[in-house]
Write a protein that holds these residues in place. Structure first.
Motif, PDB file in Angstrom:
ATOM      1  N   VAL A   1     -31.672  15.672  15.835  1.00 13.89           N
ATOM      2  CA  VAL A   1     -32.784  15.484  14.905  1.00 13.89           C
ATOM      3  C   VAL A   1     -34.104  15.661  15.654  1.00 13.89           C
ATOM      4  N   VAL A   2     -34.989  16.473  15.091  1.00 14.67           N
ATOM      5  CA  VAL A   2     -36.290  16.721  15.725  1.00 14.67           C
ATOM      6  C   VAL A   2     -37.447  16.185  14.895  1.00 14.67           C
ATOM      7  N   GLU A   3     -37.239  15.989  13.589  1.00 14.59           N
ATOM      8  CA  GLU A   3     -38.352  15.515  12.757  1.00 14.59           C
ATOM      9  C   GLU A   3     -37.813  14.795  11.524  1.00 14.59           C
ATOM     10  N   VAL A   4     -38.427  13.661  11.195  1.00 10.91           N
ATOM     11  CA  VAL A   4     -38.103  12.903   9.989  1.00 10.91           C
ATOM     12  C   VAL A   4     -39.420  12.620   9.258  1.00 10.91           C
ATOM     13  N   GLU A   5     -39.537  13.156   8.025  1.00  7.58           N
ATOM     14  CA  GLU A   5     -40.747  12.975   7.221  1.00  7.58           C
ATOM     15  C   GLU A   5     -40.432  12.073   6.032  1.00  7.58           C
ATOM     16  N   HIS A   6     -41.197  10.985   5.891  1.00  6.04           N
ATOM     17  CA  HIS A   6     -41.026  10.042   4.784  1.00  6.04           C
ATOM     18  C   HIS A   6     -42.159  10.240   3.776  1.00  6.04           C
ATOM     19  N   ASP A   7     -41.783  10.453   2.526  1.00  6.10           N
ATOM     20  CA  ASP A   7     -42.751  10.592   1.439  1.00  6.10           C
ATOM     21  C   ASP A   7     -42.577   9.395   0.503  1.00  6.10           C
ATOM     22  N   PRO A   8     -43.585   8.538   0.407  1.00  2.00           N
ATOM     23  CA  PRO A   8     -43.443   7.340  -0.432  1.00  2.00           C
ATOM     24  C   PRO A   8     -43.085   7.648  -1.882  1.00  2.00           C
ATOM     25  N   GLY A   9     -43.422   8.810  -2.360  1.00  4.70           N
ATOM     26  CA  GLY A   9     -43.137   9.142  -3.748  1.00  4.70           C
ATOM     27  C   GLY A   9     -41.788   9.789  -3.978  1.00  4.70           C
ATOM     28  N   GLN A  10     -40.986   9.990  -2.941  1.00  2.00           N
ATOM     29  CA  GLN A  10     -39.706  10.662  -3.065  1.00  2.00           C
ATOM     30  C   GLN A  10     -38.573   9.752  -2.600  1.00  2.00           C
ATOM     31  N   PRO A  11     -37.400   9.835  -3.249  1.00  2.00           N
ATOM     32  CA  PRO A  11     -36.280   8.969  -2.847  1.00  2.00           C
ATOM     33  C   PRO A  11     -35.601   9.429  -1.563  1.00  2.00           C
ATOM     34  N   PHE A  12     -35.804  10.690  -1.172  1.00  2.00           N
ATOM     35  CA  PHE A  12     -35.135  11.219   0.015  1.00  2.00           C
ATOM     36  C   PHE A  12     -36.165  11.631   1.053  1.00  2.00           C
ATOM     37  N   ALA A  13     -35.809  11.421   2.311  1.00  2.00           N
ATOM     38  CA  ALA A  13     -36.644  11.863   3.422  1.00  2.00           C
ATOM     39  C   ALA A  13     -36.304  13.313   3.766  1.00  2.00           C
ATOM     40  N   ARG A  14     -37.265  13.980   4.361  1.00  2.00           N
ATOM     41  CA  ARG A  14     -37.041  15.361   4.814  1.00  2.00           C
ATOM     42  C   ARG A  14     -36.718  15.325   6.302  1.00  2.00           C
ATOM     43  N   VAL A  15     -35.505  15.716   6.633  1.00  2.00           N
ATOM     44  CA  VAL A  15     -35.023  15.620   8.017  1.00  2.00           C
ATOM     45  C   VAL A  15     -34.684  17.025   8.516  1.00  2.00           C
ATOM     46  N   THR A  16     -35.226  17.364   9.665  1.00  2.00           N
ATOM     47  CA  THR A  16     -34.962  18.662  10.296  1.00  2.00           C
ATOM     48  C   THR A  16     -34.282  18.432  11.629  1.00  2.00           C
TER      49      THR A  16
ATOM     50  N   LEU B   1     -29.391  17.222   4.511  1.00  2.00           N
ATOM     51  CA  LEU B   1     -29.594  17.079   3.076  1.00  2.00           C
ATOM     52  C   LEU B   1     -29.390  15.639   2.602  1.00  2.00           C
ATOM     53  N   HIS B   2     -30.166  15.280   1.560  1.00  2.89           N
ATOM     54  CA  HIS B   2     -29.975  14.044   0.796  1.00  2.89           C
ATOM     55  C   HIS B   2     -29.946  12.799   1.700  1.00  2.89           C
ATOM     56  N   VAL B   3     -30.957  12.684   2.530  1.00  4.80           N
ATOM     57  CA  VAL B   3     -31.079  11.506   3.395  1.00  4.80           C
ATOM     58  C   VAL B   3     -31.947  10.475   2.687  1.00  4.80           C
ATOM     59  N   PRO B   4     -31.407   9.313   2.331  1.00  4.40           N
ATOM     60  CA  PRO B   4     -32.231   8.283   1.681  1.00  4.40           C
ATOM     61  C   PRO B   4     -33.442   7.921   2.529  1.00  4.40           C
ATOM     62  N   ASP B   5     -34.525   7.600   1.851  1.00  8.08           N
ATOM     63  CA  ASP B   5     -35.768   7.310   2.560  1.00  8.08           C
ATOM     64  C   ASP B   5     -35.640   6.097   3.478  1.00  8.08           C
ATOM     65  N   THR B   6     -34.699   5.218   3.177  1.00  8.45           N
ATOM     66  CA  THR B   6     -34.520   4.010   3.989  1.00  8.45           C
ATOM     67  C   THR B   6     -33.406   4.157   5.022  1.00  8.45           C
ATOM     68  N   ALA B   7     -32.815   5.325   5.160  1.00 17.96           N
ATOM     69  CA  ALA B   7     -31.700   5.512   6.086  1.00 17.96           C
ATOM     70  C   ALA B   7     -32.173   5.357   7.528  1.00 17.96           C
ATOM     71  N   ASP B   8     -31.291   4.808   8.351  1.00 22.70           N
ATOM     72  CA  ASP B   8     -31.590   4.593   9.769  1.00 22.70           C
ATOM     73  C   ASP B   8     -31.310   5.877  10.547  1.00 22.70           C
TER      74      ASP B   8
END
Length: 286
Positions: A224-239, A192-199
């Motif tokens: 971690v198996v998947e990291v999705e970055h959405d330019p329009g969202q402040p948080f990335a979707r991490v599974t 949850l709540h992973v910033p889009d710029t997080a390493d």
């Protein structure tokens, strides 16, 4: 052989045509029973001798001990990845605090909850073994969940996959801290709540951070198996995927972590002088 074949066909024909042959067959079976028993004796003797020579009871007990030993060794190896990364960060420091092994007991699966919307199970350890609500539970691969109910001889465990379960974790590679929550599926957890710029990237190992005071630090939780970055969202979707074998494990470890130390704010309020008979006084209190 020809005579025996003719006699056999004759008996089969007679049994098919005449009802009295049923009684005759039953009587002949009674007569032949001792012969059948005598023929089976050598086989029974060989089977009994084989079991006696192999000392089955000792083999079963040895197998049980080896299984527990494997679980114990896996428990110790699990923390190696976390300790290796930590040693790199602490190599220049002196007098670093030493980590002691966490006490534990073994437990075995009794049953799984039949409700498809919850991920809970029951193990064969309870209050008489010192089990308590909130106790961390692991298998040979990683964290499984925590105890949510205790009876005298059994305990109910809420698994990581349950949608109501969440815990603080950190990325083993760089120490970033996040919250992991169950999704209602064995193979997926949400970070949850992973910033889009997080390493953070696929393949990173997530371990317990120890910040909640319930789970000891450094135990593997998920990868971690998947990291999705959405330019329009402040948080990335991490599974992430749990490293524990939630669907297959039958033997578990129930940990007894030490109580969390007092916070620095509480320590700063102590005046440092108190006796055994009197509780410590905080600064500003009468």
């Amino acid at each position: 052989m020809l005579l025996c074949a003719i006699a056999a066909f004759a008996l089969m024909f007679a049994e098919d045509r005449f009802s009295r042959m049923e009684d005759l067959r039953a009587q002949l079976s009674t007569v032949v029973a001792p012969i059948q028993w005598a023929v089976s004796v050598p086989s029974d003797v060989l089977t009994w001798t084989s079991l006696a020579l192999s000392e089955q009871r000792e083999l079963v007990e040895e197998n049980r001990l080896l299984r527990e030993q494997l679980l114990m060794l896996s428990h110790r190896v699990q923390r190696m990845a976390s300790l290796t990364a930590e040693n790199v960060r602490l190599r220049e420091l002196l007098h670093a605090a030493r980590r002691d092994d966490v006490p534990y007991i073994t437990a075995e699966l009794l049953s799984l909850d039949s409700d498809p919307f919850t991920y809970q199970m029951v193990v064969d350890r309870g209050r008489r073994d010192g089990v308590y609500v909130g106790q961390p539970v692991m298998d040979a691969s990683g964290l499984v969940g925590q105890v949510i109910a205790v009876s005298a001889y059994s305990s109910r465990i809420l698994m990581l996959a349950d949608a109501s379960h969440a815990l603080p974790v950190q990325v083993n590679r760089n120490g970033l801290r996040f919250i992991v929550q169950g999704t209602g599926h064995y193979e997926a957890l949400d970070v949850l709540h992973v910033p889009d710029t997080a390493d953070i990237r696929a393949g990173d190992l997530l371990t317990t951070s120890g910040l909640a005071g319930r789970f000891p630090i450094g135990y593997p939780v998920a990868r971690v198996v998947e990291v999705e970055h959405d330019p329009g969202q402040p948080f990335a979707r991490v599974t992430a995927r749990p490293v524990a074998q939630l669907e297959r494990s039958r033997h578990f470890l129930l940990l007894f972590p030490p109580p969390p130390p007092a916070s620095s704010d509480e320590l700063s309020l102590w005046d440092g002088s108190f006796s055994v008979d009197e509780p410590p006084q905080l600064k500003g209190e009468p």
